[in-house]
Structures are given as C-alpha cells and as structure tokens.
Design an enzyme around this catalytic site. Structure first.
Site, PDB file in Angstrom:
ATOM      1  N   LYS A  85       0.497  -1.732  -0.347  1.00 25.59           N
ATOM      2  CA  LYS A  85      -0.521  -0.140  -0.175  1.00 25.59           C
ATOM      3  C   LYS A  85       0.930   1.095  -0.348  1.00 25.59           C
ATOM      4  CE  LYS A  85      -1.711  -1.111   4.251  1.00 25.59           C
ATOM      5  NZ  LYS A  85      -1.487  -2.125   4.199  1.00 25.59           N
ATOM      6  N   ARG A 125     -10.081   0.527   8.496  1.00 25.98           N
ATOM      7  CA  ARG A 125      -9.283  -0.441   8.859  1.00 25.98           C
ATOM      8  C   ARG A 125     -10.115  -0.859   9.503  1.00 25.98           C
ATOM      9  NH1 ARG A 125      -3.528   0.262   8.917  1.00 25.98           N
ATOM     10  NH2 ARG A 125      -2.176  -1.492   9.255  1.00 25.98           N
ATOM     11  N   ARG A 137      11.848  -6.014   4.399  1.00 22.54           N
ATOM     12  CA  ARG A 137      11.317  -4.629   4.402  1.00 22.54           C
ATOM     13  C   ARG A 137      12.610  -4.169   5.386  1.00 22.54           C
ATOM     14  NH1 ARG A 137       5.715  -2.556   5.141  1.00 22.54           N
ATOM     15  NH2 ARG A 137       5.733  -3.014   7.161  1.00 22.54           N
ATOM     16  N   ARG A 175      11.806  -1.690  10.801  1.00 24.96           N
ATOM     17  CA  ARG A 175      10.646  -1.474  12.241  1.00 24.96           C
ATOM     18  C   ARG A 175      10.120  -2.485  12.829  1.00 24.96           C
ATOM     19  NH1 ARG A 175       5.146  -0.140   8.283  1.00 24.96           N
ATOM     20  NH2 ARG A 175       4.375  -1.255   9.582  1.00 24.96           N
ATOM     21  N   ARG A 205      -0.395  -8.630  13.833  1.00 27.18           N
ATOM     22  CA  ARG A 205      -1.205  -8.205  12.749  1.00 27.18           C
ATOM     23  C   ARG A 205      -1.622  -8.787  11.462  1.00 27.18           C
ATOM     24  NH1 ARG A 205       4.464  -5.284  10.976  1.00 27.18           N
ATOM     25  NH2 ARG A 205       3.322  -4.297   9.094  1.00 27.18           N
TER      26      ARG A 205
HETATM   27  P1  AP5 Z   1       4.556  -1.562   1.645  1.00 27.39           P
HETATM   28  O1  AP5 Z   1       4.653  -0.318   0.831  1.00 27.39           O
HETATM   29  O2  AP5 Z   1       5.240  -1.040   3.064  1.00 27.39           O
HETATM   30  O3  AP5 Z   1       3.362  -2.479   2.476  1.00 27.39           O
HETATM   31  P2  AP5 Z   1       2.023  -1.434   3.269  1.00 27.39           P
HETATM   32  O4  AP5 Z   1       1.117  -2.677   2.855  1.00 27.39           O
HETATM   33  O5  AP5 Z   1       2.159  -0.358   3.075  1.00 27.39           O
HETATM   34  O6  AP5 Z   1       2.893  -2.316   4.301  1.00 27.39           O
HETATM   35  P3  AP5 Z   1       2.404  -2.291   5.890  1.00 27.39           P
HETATM   36  O7  AP5 Z   1       3.573  -3.009   7.078  1.00 27.39           O
HETATM   37  O8  AP5 Z   1       3.053  -0.686   6.135  1.00 27.39           O
HETATM   38  O9  AP5 Z   1       1.299  -2.396   6.619  1.00 27.39           O
HETATM   39  P4  AP5 Z   1       0.285  -2.035   7.196  1.00 27.39           P
HETATM   40  O10 AP5 Z   1      -1.034  -2.345   6.812  1.00 27.39           O
HETATM   41  O11 AP5 Z   1       0.594  -3.196   8.608  1.00 27.39           O
HETATM   42  O12 AP5 Z   1       1.265  -1.475   8.522  1.00 27.39           O
HETATM   43  P5  AP5 Z   1       0.309  -0.008   8.724  1.00 27.39           P
HETATM   44  O13 AP5 Z   1       1.870   1.457   8.946  1.00 27.39           O
HETATM   45  O14 AP5 Z   1      -0.277   0.725   7.721  1.00 27.39           O
HETATM   46  O15 AP5 Z   1       5.518  -2.731   1.128  1.00 27.39           O
HETATM   47  C1  AP5 Z   1       6.369  -3.958   1.879  1.00 27.39           C
HETATM   48  C2  AP5 Z   1       7.549  -4.515   1.286  1.00 27.39           C
HETATM   49  O16 AP5 Z   1       7.717  -5.123   0.418  1.00 27.39           O
HETATM   50  C3  AP5 Z   1       8.408  -3.373   1.273  1.00 27.39           C
HETATM   51  O17 AP5 Z   1       9.327  -3.480   1.600  1.00 27.39           O
HETATM   52  C4  AP5 Z   1       8.604  -3.133  -0.374  1.00 27.39           C
HETATM   53  O18 AP5 Z   1       9.322  -2.310  -0.771  1.00 27.39           O
HETATM   54  C5  AP5 Z   1       8.085  -4.272  -0.921  1.00 27.39           C
HETATM   55  N1  AP5 Z   1       7.019  -4.454  -2.120  1.00 27.39           N
HETATM   56  C6  AP5 Z   1       6.388  -3.963  -2.006  1.00 27.39           C
HETATM   57  N2  AP5 Z   1       5.067  -3.653  -3.426  1.00 27.39           N
HETATM   58  C7  AP5 Z   1       6.053  -5.007  -4.208  1.00 27.39           C
HETATM   59  C8  AP5 Z   1       5.743  -5.632  -5.171  1.00 27.39           C
HETATM   60  N3  AP5 Z   1       4.779  -5.481  -5.447  1.00 27.39           N
HETATM   61  N4  AP5 Z   1       7.096  -6.642  -5.437  1.00 27.39           N
HETATM   62  C9  AP5 Z   1       7.846  -6.350  -4.619  1.00 27.39           C
HETATM   63  N5  AP5 Z   1       7.998  -5.591  -3.514  1.00 27.39           N
HETATM   64  C10 AP5 Z   1       7.377  -5.195  -2.860  1.00 27.39           C
HETATM   65  O19 AP5 Z   1       0.517   0.754  10.201  1.00 27.39           O
HETATM   66  C11 AP5 Z   1       0.894   0.259  11.596  1.00 27.39           C
HETATM   67  C12 AP5 Z   1       0.372  -0.057  12.805  1.00 27.39           C
HETATM   68  O20 AP5 Z   1      -0.053   1.103  12.513  1.00 27.39           O
HETATM   69  C13 AP5 Z   1      -0.392  -1.153  12.675  1.00 27.39           C
HETATM   70  O21 AP5 Z   1      -0.734  -2.640  13.195  1.00 27.39           O
HETATM   71  C14 AP5 Z   1      -2.119  -0.392  13.683  1.00 27.39           C
HETATM   72  O22 AP5 Z   1      -1.002  -1.091  15.099  1.00 27.39           O
HETATM   73  C15 AP5 Z   1      -1.571   0.979  13.754  1.00 27.39           C
HETATM   74  N6  AP5 Z   1      -2.555   1.758  12.693  1.00 27.39           N
HETATM   75  C16 AP5 Z   1      -2.635   1.879  11.902  1.00 27.39           C
HETATM   76  N7  AP5 Z   1      -3.402   3.019  10.690  1.00 27.39           N
HETATM   77  C17 AP5 Z   1      -4.435   2.877  11.693  1.00 27.39           C
HETATM   78  C18 AP5 Z   1      -5.573   2.385  11.874  1.00 27.39           C
HETATM   79  N8  AP5 Z   1      -6.346   3.220  10.822  1.00 27.39           N
HETATM   80  N9  AP5 Z   1      -6.822   1.943  12.784  1.00 27.39           N
HETATM   81  C19 AP5 Z   1      -5.838   1.615  13.761  1.00 27.39           C
HETATM   82  N10 AP5 Z   1      -4.640   1.359  14.245  1.00 27.39           N
HETATM   83  C20 AP5 Z   1      -3.822   1.801  12.783  1.00 27.39           C
END
Ligand code: AP5
Length: 208
Positions: free
Chosen positions: A14, A89, A123, A152, A163
């Site tokens: 994402k 979410r 990552r 992270r 997660r």
């Molecule tokens: P990346 O693009 O970083 O993936 P992502 O989907 O953004 O993954 P996240 O882990 O950041 O998502 P998340 O939803 O768990 O975490 P968030 O930060 O929102 O890609 C991942 C890796 O793959 C990278 O190394 C990239 O280079 C590689 N890659 C990407 N695309 C690729 C491809 N096509 N092919 C190969 N490699 C690829 O949330 C973190 C925490 O915050 C949550 O757990 C929660 O505690 C809290 N939180 C955040 N939002 C909320 C909410 N709305 N409500 C409640 N708690 C929340």
C-alpha cells in the site's frame, strides 16, 4: 481528482503504491501508520499513547484514529483528492469516513499471505520515508539521504503474525463493505512494483 482508499494486508504494498500515485497524480498520501510512527519518533503524547499498541500489532482505538483522519482531511491540500493508506481499517472507521468525506474508489492490493510475510521480513526503512527491500537493495544506508536503514519494531515475526490475524478479523470485511457500494477495485499485487502500479493506474484513470 479522486478520493482513493487503498486496502490490502500488511506488507501488500500500500505504502509503495501510494508513493507512486502521489507522484503521478499529485495527491496527498495520508498513511495513519506513518503519522503514528512519526509521533512515536518525536515522543509526542499521541506517540506515547500508541507505541505499546502498535508494537503488539493491535489496532489503535477507532475514536482516536477517526479524529486524526477527520482533521487531516479537512486540510486544504485534500480539497482536490487524497490517497488514504491504512485507513479505514475497521467497519466503524469506514462508516465514520462516510460521514465526513466521499470515497470515490477503494483499491484492494491482493497478495497471498506467504508473499506478504516475505515482503515484511525484508523491508527496511529510512527515517526520510524511503522504503527498501533486501531482495533488491543490499546497502545499509539510504540512497536519498544517506541515513542508516532500520527494521520497523512491528516487523518482528511474532508481531507480523498478530497483524495478519487482526487484518483477517477486522480489516478484510472492508472488501465487502466497499463492494456493496460499487466502489471496490481489486488489483493483483503479486507482480513487481511497476506491474502493480500499471494496474492501479488503469483503475484510477478509468474512474476519474
Ligand atoms: P509496503 O509498501 O511497505 O507495504 P504496506 O502494505 O504499506 O505495509 P505496512 O506493513 O506498512 O502496512 P500495515 O497496514 O501493516 O502498516 P501501517 O503502517 O498501516 O511494502 C512492504 C515491503 O514489500 C517493502 O519492503 C516494499 O519495498 C516491498 N514491496 C512492495 N510492493 C512490492 C511488489 N509489488 N513486489 C515486491 N516487493 C514489494 O500500520 C502500522 C500499525 O499502525 C498497525 O498495525 C496499527 O497498530 C496502527 N494503525 C495504522 N493505521 C491504523 C488505523 N486506521 N486504525 C488503527 N490502527 C492503525
């Protein structure tokens, strides 16, 4: 332009796709995860409140997250559209969002769990916001700013498992939520970054 919600499991890509959409379509990228991590790094009261929750892989309470996003979307740079990454979410968050903004499309980046686990394990992050993967980048410093890359805290294996569990239970139902409203577009995220981006652009261009 368009109000875009990005859906997908942790590690689906994402954030990676949001950065590309931001660049091509000049839309602000709003990632609740990035906002929380910035607050944790800066030791703000919000950061202190959410750190333990995020480190366990659980969700930050809806009221807090909803208020934060409502405030952010009220800022002038969101008038011409936005990309929401990591919000909503939960069904409660999606319902609240309907009360203060109109979503034009929800793009679900579909990737098998095996693949997301590999993506998360490799990552590496930079404090400037760049994200890398060890399979395509073997240096320990950021190519853009030279800072040392890090993993992270919530990318540890046991937290990733939690997660993914939370995603299945609380976030995946949003796929049906947006499908029922005729707003859901699913793209295959199992290809490379550019291949996925081409599919994402087709959806955006076809719906603007
Ligand atoms: P990346 O693009 O970083 O993936 P992502 O989907 O953004 O993954 P996240 O882990 O950041 O998502 P998340 O939803 O768990 O975490 P968030 O930060 O929102 O890609 C991942 C890796 O793959 C990278 O190394 C990239 O280079 C590689 N890659 C990407 N695309 C690729 C491809 N096509 N092919 C190969 N490699 C690829 O949330 C973190 C925490 O915050 C949550 O757990 C929660 O505690 C809290 N939180 C955040 N939002 C909320 C909410 N709305 N409500 C409640 N708690 C929340």
């Amino acid at each position: 332009m368009a109000n875009i919600v990005l859906l997908g499991a942790p590690g689906a890509g994402k954030g990676t796709q949001a950065a590309l959409i931001k660049e091509k379509y000049s839309l602000p990228h709003i990632s609740t995860g990035d906002i929380f991590r910035k607050n944790i790094r800066e030791g703000t009261p919000l950061g202190v409140k959410v750190k333990a929750i995020i480190d366990k892989g659980e969700l930050v309470p809806d009221e807090l997250t909803i208020a934060l996003v409502e405030d952010r979307l009220a800022q002038s740079d969101c008038e011409g559209g936005y990309i929401l990454d990591g919000f909503p979410r939960t069904i409660a968050q999606a319902q609240a969002l309907e009360g203060f903004s109109k979503v034009d499309m929800a793009i679900d980046i579909a990737v098998e769990s095996e693949a997301v686990i590999k993506r998360i394990a490799g990552r590496r992050m930079c404090k400037c916001g760049e994200t890398y993967h060890t399979s395509s980048y073997d240096r320990e410093d950021c190519v853009k700013c030279g800072s040392k890359l890090y993993q992270r805290d919530d990318d540890r294996e046991e937290v990733v498992r939690e997660r993914l569990r939370v995603y299945e239970a609380q976030t995946k139902p949003l796929i049906d939520f947006y499908a029922e409203r005729g707003l859901l577009h699913t793209v295959d995220g199992s290809g490379g970054v550019q291949a996925t981006f081409e599919l994402v652009c087709k959806v955006i261009d076809g719906n603007c």
